[in-house]
Write an enzyme that holds these catalytic residues in place. Structure first.
Site, PDB file in Angstrom:
ATOM      1  N   ASP A   1       0.754  -1.139   0.040  1.00  0.00           N
ATOM      2  CA  ASP A   1      -0.097  -0.054  -0.071  1.00  0.00           C
ATOM      3  C   ASP A   1       0.876   1.131  -0.063  1.00  0.00           C
ATOM      4  O   ASP A   1       0.699   2.205   0.791  1.00  0.00           O
ATOM      5  CB  ASP A   1      -0.959  -0.059   1.143  1.00  0.00           C
ATOM      6  CG  ASP A   1      -1.655  -1.212   1.366  1.00  0.00           C
ATOM      7  OD1 ASP A   1      -2.127  -1.683   0.262  1.00  0.00           O
ATOM      8  OD2 ASP A   1      -1.894  -1.853   2.464  1.00  0.00           O
TER       9      ASP A   1
ATOM     10  N   GLU B   1     -11.251   0.824  -3.035  1.00  0.00           N
ATOM     11  CA  GLU B   1     -10.628   1.462  -1.700  1.00  0.00           C
ATOM     12  C   GLU B   1      -9.478   1.869  -2.326  1.00  0.00           C
ATOM     13  O   GLU B   1      -9.111   2.097  -3.324  1.00  0.00           O
ATOM     14  CB  GLU B   1     -10.211   0.112  -0.980  1.00  0.00           C
ATOM     15  CG  GLU B   1      -9.637  -0.836  -1.545  1.00  0.00           C
ATOM     16  CD  GLU B   1      -9.561  -2.241  -0.755  1.00  0.00           C
ATOM     17  OE1 GLU B   1     -10.023  -2.234   0.274  1.00  0.00           O
ATOM     18  OE2 GLU B   1      -8.975  -3.213  -1.155  1.00  0.00           O
TER      19      GLU B   1
END
Length: 506
Positions: free
Chosen positions: A17, A177
């Site tokens: 991420d 997301e």
């Protein structure tokens, strides 16, 4: 600098991420950290390719308390931004304090206490417009109901200045997301991941003349390998964009390098690729073209990382849920680190004593010299390779039935096996734990010359999220426990090392 000649992954090992920001000619990048403390590792680079870890963002328990966080709970995807001379990091403490941001004058910190935010699910991001207004863009809902909401805040106090509104639902896939909002050449671009962080993972994008939309969707993903099932790099997505000093655009994003296309003990790693722009004004990275490739077992410039355990932990080290300073002593024996186990084991979703670094290569070896004289049955100390509480290997010295033994513990889901090897009643033992990319092996030596191999080999599937779940990769390091009570005796560790055993001079 806009070249496809990138030695990926640029940050190997469990560093998922990624989010990146440029400040003048310096780049700073952060990653998720889940149940490991300190939280949110932060890296610095001058060229986006070579990265050096300069610390962590969340270094105090007052910022994040992970002591009760489960495996793959804790700190999820974070975003780093810079505005008006100040750095901002915004993230989610899942099943903890929720969404919050911290700020700092310098990227290496110290970072502020958390400013809590009331809205959204996971993966919040910050965007600052030309007049200094701050927008929080964040995932909301779950699964196929995931969507993106946005609201305005005061960037100093965190006061909510506008109520959240839904602005996008993505491409109708699950888990829309990791949103980021950008303004590029007068156009607002909203970019998110979709499909879940596995083989169907992808990055999608939309644009508008207004930060709240309505948004025009780009019909195809801008980044994915979901159509390339045999490609050695899989699960691409969760990207962030950055413009370099020459006006070229780049993307950092996560990817996985599964062994034999099946198992990924290294977890989700940080990749880099150039961004091209279509004539219609859309950014494109790699939509099933396969241009994102990896240099197998790419990694740090130094082939061997050594830590002389006689001073302090460097920035690459992390701890399981908590750093209890009293468990570690650098002064009892010169050149050695004394570690005292607590009551917790690696089976527990609790702050077991485990000091670790990320495994960065499929083919690697780690080792340490250990002097440990158990004071009672049940105490043990040694090396560990941990995916989570369902998948780990322990290799070290233990007290069992009044004797000191070499112990190998393998946890694979609901199954746990423990093996014993004879050991002398006292003295230092050298331990090795390595992987050839297919299996993990363990060996030990009591004289530093002759080595004994453990008969049991552990397939990489045991330490892979595809089998035992979670969002992390393997961490390697030093573990000690009293197995239900504080250990009375410390383990003395020295000459810890980690090396890529492929043989490449990186």
């Amino acid at each position: 600098m806009h070249s496809t000649n990138v030695r990926n992954p640029v940050i190997p090992g469990y560093y998922p991420d990624p989010s990146v920001v440029r400040v003048n000619d310096d780049y700073y990048l952060i990653n998720s950290s889940f149940e490991y403390f300190p939280g949110v590792p932060i890296f610095h680079s001058k060229d986006l390719i070579h990265w050096t870890q300069i610390g962590h963002v969340l270094t105090r328990q007052s910022q994040v308390d992970l002591r009760t966080s489960g495996s793959s709970d804790g700190i999820y995807a974070a975003t780093i931004r810079h505005h008006a001379g100040r750095f901002y990091m915004i993230t989610t403490d899942v099943r903890g304090i929720g969404n919050f941001f911290v700020t700092a004058d310098k990227p290496e910190g110290p970072w502020s206490e958390p400013v809590l935010l009331p809205y959204g699910g996971i993966d919040p991001s910050l965007f600052f417009d030309e007049v200094g207004r701050a927008y929080v863009t964040v995932q909301n809902g779950a699964g196929y109901e995931s969507h993106i909401i946005q609201y305005g805040i005061d960037p100093v106090s965190g006061e909510v200045l506008s109520e959240p509104v839904e602005i996008w639902r993505g491409d109708e896939g699950p888990w829309v997301e990791g949103p980021h909002l950008y303004k590029i050449k007068g156009v607002y671009y909203l970019m998110t991941a979709s499909g879940g962080t596995a083989r169907d993972h992808r990055e999608i994008i939309a644009r508008s003349s207004n930060p709240y939309g309505p948004f025009e969707d780009k019909p195809e993903p801008i980044l994915t390998h979901r159509g390339l099932k045999e490609h050695p790099v899989q699960c691409l997505g969760h990207a962030d964009l950055v413009e370099d000093m020459s006006g070229n655009w780049w993307a950092v994003f996560l990817g996985m390098r599964p062994v034999d296309g099946k198992y990924s003990p290294l977890g989700r790693e940080t990749f880099l690729a150039p961004v091209t722009w279509t004539e219609e004004g859309w950014p494109v990275i790699d939509n099933n073209e396969g241009t994102v490739v990896s240099a197998e077992d790419a990694g740090p410039d130094d082939r061997v990382q050594r830590l002389e355990l006689g001073g302090s932990f460097g920035p690459e080290w992390a701890f399981l849920r908590s750093y209890e300073e009293e468990r570690y002593s650098w002064t009892e024996q010169e050149g050695k680190l004394a570690i005292r186990g607590n009551a917790y084991t690696l089976d527990d979703e609790a702050p077991a004593v485990f000091a670790c670094i990320r495994q960065k290569h499929h083919r690697m070896e780690t080792g340490v010299n250990l002097d440990f004289d158990p004071a009672k049955d049940g105490e043990y100390a040694g090396l560990a390779a941990r995916l989570n509480n369902r998948g780990y290997i322990f290799w070290g010295l233990a007290g069992r039935e009044g004797r000191r033994v070499i112990e190998l513990t393998v946890k694979d889901g609901d199954h746990k096996q423990v093996y014993h090897y004879a050991a002398g009643s006292s003295g230092e033992v050298r331990l090795r734990l390595g992987s050839d990319g297919e299996v993990y092996t363990c060996s030990y030596s009591e004289d530093g010359v002759s080595w004994q191999e453990a008969e049991q080999q552990v397939h990489v599937s045991v330490l892979s999220p595809e089998v035992n779940g979670g969002f992390t990769g393997v961490c390697l390091g030093l573990h000690a426990s009293g197995e239900g009570m504080d250990a009375a005796a410390p383990g003395y560790f020295a000459e810890f090392y980690y090396t890529n055993t492929k043989g490449d001079v990186l």
